[in-house]
Design a protein around this motif. Structure first.
Motif, PDB file in Angstrom:
ATOM      1  N   ALA A  68       1.078  -1.120  -0.062  1.00 18.17           N
ATOM      2  CA  ALA A  68      -0.114  -0.092  -0.436  1.00 18.17           C
ATOM      3  C   ALA A  68       0.863   0.725  -0.158  1.00 18.17           C
ATOM      4  CB  ALA A  68      -0.730   0.073   1.452  1.00 18.17           C
ATOM      5  N   VAL A  69       0.978   2.321  -0.575  1.00 22.11           N
ATOM      6  CA  VAL A  69       1.554   3.336  -0.511  1.00 22.11           C
ATOM      7  C   VAL A  69      -0.057   4.604  -0.509  1.00 22.11           C
ATOM      8  CG1 VAL A  69       2.673   5.467  -2.196  1.00 22.11           C
ATOM      9  CG2 VAL A  69       3.184   2.761  -2.970  1.00 22.11           C
ATOM     10  N   VAL A  70       0.479   5.201   0.383  1.00 24.59           N
ATOM     11  CA  VAL A  70      -0.055   6.643   0.381  1.00 24.59           C
ATOM     12  C   VAL A  70       0.538   7.605   0.378  1.00 24.59           C
ATOM     13  CG1 VAL A  70      -0.834   7.721   2.575  1.00 24.59           C
ATOM     14  CG2 VAL A  70      -0.593   5.312   2.916  1.00 24.59           C
ATOM     15  N   VAL A  71      -0.070   8.395  -0.312  1.00 34.09           N
ATOM     16  CA  VAL A  71       1.348   9.760  -0.823  1.00 34.09           C
ATOM     17  C   VAL A  71       0.420  10.852  -0.220  1.00 34.09           C
ATOM     18  CG1 VAL A  71       1.675  11.227  -3.048  1.00 34.09           C
ATOM     19  CG2 VAL A  71       0.950   8.609  -3.152  1.00 34.09           C
ATOM     20  N   GLY A  72       1.353  11.646   0.373  1.00 36.97           N
ATOM     21  CA  GLY A  72      -0.004  12.560   1.995  1.00 36.97           C
ATOM     22  C   GLY A  72       1.067  11.554   3.005  1.00 36.97           C
ATOM     23  N   ARG A  73       1.342  12.882   4.004  1.00 32.70           N
ATOM     24  CA  ARG A  73       1.444  12.549   5.290  1.00 32.70           C
ATOM     25  C   ARG A  73       1.179  13.307   6.313  1.00 32.70           C
ATOM     26  NH1 ARG A  73       7.996  14.165   5.491  1.00 32.70           N
ATOM     27  NH2 ARG A  73       7.298  15.939   4.373  1.00 32.70           N
ATOM     28  N   SER A  74      -0.677  13.883   5.532  1.00 27.33           N
ATOM     29  CA  SER A  74      -1.032  14.574   7.095  1.00 27.33           C
ATOM     30  C   SER A  74      -1.112  14.545   8.141  1.00 27.33           C
ATOM     31  CB  SER A  74      -2.242  15.952   6.407  1.00 27.33           C
ATOM     32  OG  SER A  74      -3.193  14.590   5.929  1.00 27.33           O
ATOM     33  N   GLY A  75      -1.890  14.830   9.335  1.00 29.60           N
ATOM     34  CA  GLY A  75      -2.336  14.452   9.830  1.00 29.60           C
ATOM     35  C   GLY A  75      -3.610  14.213  10.276  1.00 29.60           C
ATOM     36  N   LEU A  76      -4.601  14.897   9.163  1.00 26.77           N
ATOM     37  CA  LEU A  76      -5.701  14.660   9.160  1.00 26.77           C
ATOM     38  C   LEU A  76      -6.145  13.369   8.365  1.00 26.77           C
ATOM     39  CD1 LEU A  76      -9.296  15.886   9.042  1.00 26.77           C
ATOM     40  CD2 LEU A  76      -7.956  17.197   6.901  1.00 26.77           C
ATOM     41  N   VAL A  77      -5.070  12.735   7.213  1.00 27.28           N
ATOM     42  CA  VAL A  77      -5.576  12.251   6.425  1.00 27.28           C
ATOM     43  C   VAL A  77      -4.692  11.034   5.963  1.00 27.28           C
ATOM     44  CG1 VAL A  77      -5.932  11.135   3.724  1.00 27.28           C
ATOM     45  CG2 VAL A  77      -6.868  13.518   4.944  1.00 27.28           C
ATOM     46  N   LYS A  80      -1.561   9.941   7.426  1.00 31.15           N
ATOM     47  CA  LYS A  80      -0.764   9.585   8.685  1.00 31.15           C
ATOM     48  C   LYS A  80      -1.964   8.440   9.335  1.00 31.15           C
ATOM     49  CE  LYS A  80       3.008  12.693  10.558  1.00 31.15           C
ATOM     50  NZ  LYS A  80       3.551  13.720  10.269  1.00 31.15           N
ATOM     51  N   PRO A  81      -3.303   8.815   9.485  1.00 27.86           N
ATOM     52  CA  PRO A  81      -4.278   7.965   9.160  1.00 27.86           C
ATOM     53  C   PRO A  81      -4.261   6.847   8.509  1.00 27.86           C
ATOM     54  CG  PRO A  81      -5.117  10.267   9.654  1.00 27.86           C
ATOM     55  CD  PRO A  81      -3.369  10.260   9.181  1.00 27.86           C
ATOM     56  N   MET A  82      -4.331   7.527   7.466  1.00 28.44           N
ATOM     57  CA  MET A  82      -4.518   6.300   6.963  1.00 28.44           C
ATOM     58  C   MET A  82      -3.604   4.615   6.747  1.00 28.44           C
ATOM     59  SD  MET A  82      -6.852   5.715   3.791  1.00 28.44           S
ATOM     60  CE  MET A  82      -6.844   4.208   4.567  1.00 28.44           C
ATOM     61  N   ALA A  83      -2.245   5.819   7.016  1.00 25.58           N
ATOM     62  CA  ALA A  83      -1.323   4.584   6.948  1.00 25.58           C
ATOM     63  C   ALA A  83      -1.349   3.652   7.817  1.00 25.58           C
ATOM     64  CB  ALA A  83      -0.086   4.982   6.382  1.00 25.58           C
ATOM     65  N   GLN A  84      -1.963   4.131   8.983  1.00 32.41           N
ATOM     66  CA  GLN A  84      -1.554   3.905  10.586  1.00 32.41           C
ATOM     67  C   GLN A  84      -2.743   2.509  10.552  1.00 32.41           C
ATOM     68  OE1 GLN A  84      -0.112   3.194  13.199  1.00 32.41           O
ATOM     69  NE2 GLN A  84       1.692   5.054  12.781  1.00 32.41           N
ATOM     70  N   LEU A  85      -4.303   3.260   9.586  1.00 30.47           N
ATOM     71  CA  LEU A  85      -4.931   1.756   9.836  1.00 30.47           C
ATOM     72  C   LEU A  85      -4.597   0.497   8.819  1.00 30.47           C
ATOM     73  CD1 LEU A  85      -7.912   4.357   9.068  1.00 30.47           C
ATOM     74  CD2 LEU A  85      -7.427   2.639  11.334  1.00 30.47           C
ATOM     75  N   LEU A  86      -3.949   1.429   6.939  1.00 32.02           N
ATOM     76  CA  LEU A  86      -3.492  -0.077   6.478  1.00 32.02           C
ATOM     77  C   LEU A  86      -2.918  -1.072   7.152  1.00 32.02           C
ATOM     78  CD1 LEU A  86      -3.470   2.622   3.594  1.00 32.02           C
ATOM     79  CD2 LEU A  86      -5.007   0.220   3.066  1.00 32.02           C
ATOM     80  N   LEU A  87      -1.650  -0.197   7.683  1.00 34.97           N
ATOM     81  CA  LEU A  87      -0.553  -1.422   8.567  1.00 34.97           C
ATOM     82  C   LEU A  87      -1.489  -2.176   9.569  1.00 34.97           C
ATOM     83  CD1 LEU A  87       2.464  -1.119   9.641  1.00 34.97           C
ATOM     84  CD2 LEU A  87       2.475   0.370  10.446  1.00 34.97           C
ATOM     85  N   GLN A  88      -2.078  -1.322  10.470  1.00 33.00           N
ATOM     86  CA  GLN A  88      -3.214  -2.306  11.318  1.00 33.00           C
ATOM     87  C   GLN A  88      -3.767  -3.985  10.416  1.00 33.00           C
ATOM     88  OE1 GLN A  88      -5.781   0.309  13.050  1.00 33.00           O
ATOM     89  NE2 GLN A  88      -3.853   0.919  14.370  1.00 33.00           N
ATOM     90  N   ARG A  89      -4.148  -3.947   9.128  1.00 36.49           N
ATOM     91  CA  ARG A  89      -4.894  -4.627   8.395  1.00 36.49           C
ATOM     92  C   ARG A  89      -4.099  -4.819   7.346  1.00 36.49           C
ATOM     93  NH1 ARG A  89      -9.859  -3.598   7.773  1.00 36.49           N
ATOM     94  NH2 ARG A  89      -9.990  -5.388   6.401  1.00 36.49           N
ATOM     95  N   ASN A  90      -2.395  -5.195   8.475  1.00 30.98           N
ATOM     96  CA  ASN A  90      -1.218  -6.084   7.642  1.00 30.98           C
ATOM     97  C   ASN A  90      -0.262  -5.980   5.981  1.00 30.98           C
ATOM     98  OD1 ASN A  90      -1.370  -7.337  10.196  1.00 30.98           O
ATOM     99  ND2 ASN A  90      -2.559  -8.688   9.669  1.00 30.98           N
ATOM    100  N   ALA A  91      -1.024  -4.906   5.636  1.00 30.97           N
ATOM    101  CA  ALA A  91      -0.729  -4.276   4.205  1.00 30.97           C
ATOM    102  C   ALA A  91       0.867  -3.658   4.917  1.00 30.97           C
ATOM    103  CB  ALA A  91      -1.533  -2.683   3.947  1.00 30.97           C
ATOM    104  N   THR A  92       1.828  -3.935   3.410  1.00 32.16           N
ATOM    105  CA  THR A  92       2.746  -3.316   3.856  1.00 32.16           C
ATOM    106  C   THR A  92       2.908  -1.530   2.942  1.00 32.16           C
ATOM    107  OG1 THR A  92       3.763  -5.850   3.575  1.00 32.16           O
ATOM    108  CG2 THR A  92       5.287  -3.704   2.845  1.00 32.16           C
ATOM    109  N   VAL A  93       3.026  -0.712   3.714  1.00 26.82           N
ATOM    110  CA  VAL A  93       3.159   0.296   3.453  1.00 26.82           C
ATOM    111  C   VAL A  93       4.098   1.887   3.809  1.00 26.82           C
ATOM    112  CG1 VAL A  93       1.819   2.572   4.653  1.00 26.82           C
ATOM    113  CG2 VAL A  93       0.988   0.361   5.636  1.00 26.82           C
ATOM    114  N   THR A  94       3.590   1.436   2.499  1.00 27.35           N
ATOM    115  CA  THR A  94       5.017   3.020   1.827  1.00 27.35           C
ATOM    116  C   THR A  94       4.391   4.623   2.196  1.00 27.35           C
ATOM    117  OG1 THR A  94       6.270   1.821   0.852  1.00 27.35           O
ATOM    118  CG2 THR A  94       6.802   3.972   0.742  1.00 27.35           C
ATOM    119  N   ILE A  95       4.657   5.550   3.191  1.00 25.38           N
ATOM    120  CA  ILE A  95       3.944   6.848   2.491  1.00 25.38           C
ATOM    121  C   ILE A  95       5.353   8.307   2.502  1.00 25.38           C
ATOM    122  CG2 ILE A  95       3.138   8.772   4.587  1.00 25.38           C
ATOM    123  CD1 ILE A  95       3.486   6.652   6.238  1.00 25.38           C
ATOM    124  N   CYS A  96       4.140   8.664   1.518  1.00 29.41           N
ATOM    125  CA  CYS A  96       5.432   8.958   0.531  1.00 29.41           C
ATOM    126  C   CYS A  96       4.502  10.784   0.857  1.00 29.41           C
ATOM    127  CB  CYS A  96       4.847   8.892  -0.959  1.00 29.41           C
ATOM    128  SG  CYS A  96       5.286   7.703  -1.804  1.00 29.41           S
TER     129      CYS A  96
END
Ligand code: NDP
Length: 284
Positions: free
Chosen positions: A158-167, A169-185
């Protein structure tokens, strides 16, 4: 074959209908306190929409429209009062606030069990720790869309483009909790398109109109476009949807994708907050 369109409007409507059924089964309807400061027209429209859908779902609407020049002490005092009030289930402080008000300390005065936007420090800590709590609405809505579309997340890139506190970062955490391999751009990522092309699930939340084209998409990937921009030609997202549809497996449209999910998740959080209140009476 062009990508399947993920119909967020339909998923959100189903979710709201389910929420209304859940509300009807509660001993008392939950109440949502919305705080709108000043006269920003976009914020006024967002809040009016949230209030309307709150009432449609059978919940109580407790609105406070406050003057643009309200001081931090007065606003903070009202938040404290609502936080302690057993009649109030959820509290939403509409952002952005006028310049003279620092949002972070004000958000943190919202009782974490009433924090239906999921933006207080406590809610963030609960998200990162994976303990029960209220999650930010937009990324939580994306997770519902992914599940509804049957997108496998376990082990997925899973790749998340954007690291705001609103979208982002929490997006990356939720994906991580579901065992995706997460990259934040973010804006300093080198060769963004190459990183995005690794994604089975690509989340665009950069706030740049039509920034991601087909060169950033792996064939068959699921593309979730969180961005929303008003242009002369109408609304568009962070993804060049028409071009990306030729490559992706599934994609959310703008409008009608992630947007409708955000308010549905606010209502869902308000129902969840009602459950948190019965578990432990709110105190500040
Ligand atoms: P922010 O502006 O707070 O954050 C944008 C993020 O994207 C930053 O982390 C920034 O990086 C990164 N970014 C910006 N430009 C680039 C680039 N060229 N390449 C890579 N990364 C980049 O925006 P939000 O997170 O609040 O919102 C993102 C989008 O989602 C907006 O279009 C917004 O309107 C929309 N939105 C939609 C919602 C909905 O309900 N549909 C709800 C909330 C937001 P850096 O940190 O390095 O600056």
């Amino acid at each position: 074959m062009p990508a399947t369109i993920i119909d967020g409007k339909a998923v959100a409507a189903r979710l709201r209908a389910q929420i209304a059924r859940d509300v009807a089964e509660l001993p008392a309807p939950p109440s949502l306190a919305t705080l709108l400061v000043g006269e920003d027209p976009a914020s006024a429209v967002y809040v009016a929409n949230k209030r309307k859908l709150c009432v449609q779902a059978g919940m109580r609407d407790l609105h406070h429209h406050l003057p643009a020049d309200i001081g931090a002490d007065a606003l903070g005092g009202l938040i404290d009062q609502l936080s302690a009030d057993p009649e109030v289930t959820g509290i939403l402080l509409q952002l952005p606030l006028p310049r003279h008000l620092d949002p972070a300390p004000l958000l943190d005065r919202i009782h974490p069990d009433k924090d239906v936007d999921g933006l207080t420090e406590t809610s963030t800590a609960r998200l990162v720790l994976g303990t029960p709590g209220l999650r930010p609405c937009t990324p939580a809505g994306v997770m519902v869309l992914l599940d509804d579309a049957g997108v496998p997340l376990q082990g997925a890139e899973a790749v998340v483009v954007g690291r705001s506190g609103l979208v982002g970062k929490p997006m990356a955490q939720l994906l991580l909790q579901r065992n995706a391999t997460v990259t934040i751009c973010h804006s300093r990522t080198r060769d963004l398109a190459a990183v995005c092309r690794r994604a089975d699930v690509l989340i665009a939340a950069a706030g740049v109109p039509r920034m991601l084209g087909p060169e950033a998409v792996k064939p068959g990937a699921t593309v979730i476009d969180v961005g929303i921009h008003r242009t002369d030609a109408g609304l568009c997202g962070d993804v060049d949807t028409d071009a990306v549809r030729e490559v992706a497996g599934a994609i959310t449209p703008v409008p009608g994708g992630v947007g409708p999910m955000t308010i549905a998740m606010l209502l869902r959080n308000t129902v969840t907050a009602a459950g948190l209140m019965t578990r432990a009476p709110a105190g500040v």
